[in-house]
Design a protein around this motif. Structure first.
Motif, PDB file in Angstrom:
ATOM      1  N   GLY A 136       3.403  -7.605   0.331  1.00 47.42           N
ATOM      2  CA  GLY A 136       1.685  -6.768   0.686  1.00 47.42           C
ATOM      3  C   GLY A 136       1.673  -7.843  -0.306  1.00 47.42           C
ATOM      4  N   LYS A 137       0.264  -8.173   0.062  1.00 48.91           N
ATOM      5  CA  LYS A 137      -0.700  -8.965  -0.859  1.00 48.91           C
ATOM      6  C   LYS A 137      -1.694  -8.394   0.093  1.00 48.91           C
ATOM      7  CE  LYS A 137       1.573 -12.459  -1.569  1.00 48.91           C
ATOM      8  NZ  LYS A 137       2.080 -14.225  -1.228  1.00 48.91           N
ATOM      9  N   GLU A 138      -3.102  -8.241  -1.040  1.00 49.87           N
ATOM     10  CA  GLU A 138      -4.191  -7.778  -0.915  1.00 49.87           C
ATOM     11  C   GLU A 138      -4.533  -9.267   0.267  1.00 49.87           C
ATOM     12  OE1 GLU A 138      -6.984  -7.146  -3.752  1.00 49.87           O
ATOM     13  OE2 GLU A 138      -5.857  -5.463  -4.552  1.00 49.87           O
ATOM     14  N   HIS A 147       3.394  -2.170   7.379  1.00 47.48           N
ATOM     15  CA  HIS A 147       2.625  -1.525   6.183  1.00 47.48           C
ATOM     16  C   HIS A 147       2.145   0.260   6.364  1.00 47.48           C
ATOM     17  CE1 HIS A 147       0.599  -5.676   6.169  1.00 47.48           C
ATOM     18  NE2 HIS A 147       1.329  -5.328   4.725  1.00 47.48           N
ATOM     19  N   CYS A 163      -5.627  -5.317   4.529  1.00 45.81           N
ATOM     20  CA  CYS A 163      -5.234  -4.798   3.945  1.00 45.81           C
ATOM     21  C   CYS A 163      -6.120  -4.620   2.422  1.00 45.81           C
ATOM     22  CB  CYS A 163      -3.617  -4.888   3.118  1.00 45.81           C
ATOM     23  SG  CYS A 163      -2.700  -4.401   4.694  1.00 45.81           S
ATOM     24  N   ILE A 166      -3.152  -2.384  -2.365  1.00 46.81           N
ATOM     25  CA  ILE A 166      -2.048  -2.329  -2.614  1.00 46.81           C
ATOM     26  C   ILE A 166      -1.545  -1.333  -3.497  1.00 46.81           C
ATOM     27  CG2 ILE A 166       0.522  -3.470  -2.732  1.00 46.81           C
ATOM     28  CD1 ILE A 166      -1.315  -4.879  -0.218  1.00 46.81           C
ATOM     29  N   PRO A 169       4.146  -1.811  -2.800  1.00 46.10           N
ATOM     30  CA  PRO A 169       4.698  -2.764  -2.315  1.00 46.10           C
ATOM     31  C   PRO A 169       6.002  -2.462  -1.509  1.00 46.10           C
ATOM     32  CG  PRO A 169       5.122  -2.858  -4.872  1.00 46.10           C
ATOM     33  CD  PRO A 169       4.384  -1.632  -5.023  1.00 46.10           C
ATOM     34  N   ALA A 181       4.697  -1.529   2.812  1.00 43.64           N
ATOM     35  CA  ALA A 181       3.908  -1.433   1.454  1.00 43.64           C
ATOM     36  C   ALA A 181       2.804  -0.246   1.817  1.00 43.64           C
ATOM     37  CB  ALA A 181       2.919  -2.814   1.874  1.00 43.64           C
ATOM     38  N   ARG A 182       2.794   0.510   1.382  1.00 44.89           N
ATOM     39  CA  ARG A 182       1.471   0.923   1.005  1.00 44.89           C
ATOM     40  C   ARG A 182      -0.222   1.151   0.406  1.00 44.89           C
ATOM     41  NH1 ARG A 182       5.913   5.881  -1.127  1.00 44.89           N
ATOM     42  NH2 ARG A 182       7.359   6.311   0.144  1.00 44.89           N
ATOM     43  N   VAL A 183      -0.196   1.221   1.304  1.00 46.73           N
ATOM     44  CA  VAL A 183      -2.140  -0.047   1.553  1.00 46.73           C
ATOM     45  C   VAL A 183      -3.271   1.094   1.675  1.00 46.73           C
ATOM     46  CG1 VAL A 183      -0.903  -2.063   2.050  1.00 46.73           C
ATOM     47  CG2 VAL A 183      -1.854  -0.946   3.727  1.00 46.73           C
TER      48      VAL A 183
END
Length: 228
Positions: A136-138, A147, A163, A166, A169, A181-183
């Protein structure tokens, strides 16, 4: 004691009332009966050999079938063993995810120091050896399979659902996702021109004919009074 008279050959015993000519066909019939008996005995042996071969082929087929079933059983047991191990590891690591989240928040605030830092690093090293991976990355495109969108907004500088933050993660073991990943996501603003197209339009405008613009040097002079 009776002395044999020389010069006389012994004749086979002939039944009373039968002539010597009748004894010759009887001897010939006995000699012909012997080969016929051997042939029937050979035929019986061949039949027994065929039966033995048929039984051997059946037993060989049974053995091969049992061996194949055993190999399938071993593969199935091994596959089940690996699956049970993965499930057990996933369940254990799932219970540790809140602890990892707390460590991450403490690290963001600069609170992972001293003995707490050593414990955190040891825990992260152990779970990494167990196959746990963080993702999970911006800025990466939003993928609903990995996600979970908790916040939604519009942005003029994105060309697809992206996204932009983040919140938590995600974690996976191999191809198995333990937690998505919760974004926070942003979509292109409705009716807005994509940033790339806007830049291309600006460049095209800047590269237009200087004679048509009112800039210095390349402008077209308007008619004015002549200098006296």
């Amino acid at each position: 004691m009776t002395e044999e008279t020389p010069g006389f050959d012994e004749k086979p015993d002939v039944p009373s009332g039968a002539t010597p000519e009748d004894a010759e066909p009887q001897a010939a019939s006995e000699e012909g009966a012997a080969p016929a008996g051997d042939a029937s005995e050979n035929a019986g042996l061949v039949a027994q050999l065929d039966q033995a071969r048929s039984a051997l082929n059946e037993r060989t087929a049974d053995l091969q079938r049992l061996q194949a079933e055993y190999q399938n059983y071993r593969r199935r047991v091994e596959r089940d063993r690996v699956a049970v191990k993965e499930i057990a590891v996933a369940n254990l690591l799932s219970e540790l995810l809140p602890v990892l989240d707390d460590i991450g928040r403490a690290r963001e605030h600069g609170e992972v120091v001293g003995g707490f830092k050593s414990v955190a690093e040891s825990l992260e090293s152990i779970i990494a050896k167990m196959g746990l991976q963080q993702f999970g990355k911006e800025g990466e495109p939003f993928d609903p399979t990995i996600h979970e969108a908790l916040m939604h907004s519009y942005a003029p500088d994105v060309t697809e659902t992206t996204c932009v933050a983040i919140l938590q993660p995600g974690y996976r073991i191999g191809e198995r996702t333990i937690r998505p990943a919760r974004v926070a996501v942003a979509e292109p603003q409705p009716g807005a021109q994509p940033a790339k197209q806007a830049e291309e339009g600006t460049e095209a405008k800047d590269g237009s004919d200087p004679a048509d613009t009112g800039g210095d040097g390349g402008t077209k002079e308007s008619g004015g009074p002549d200098e006296g």
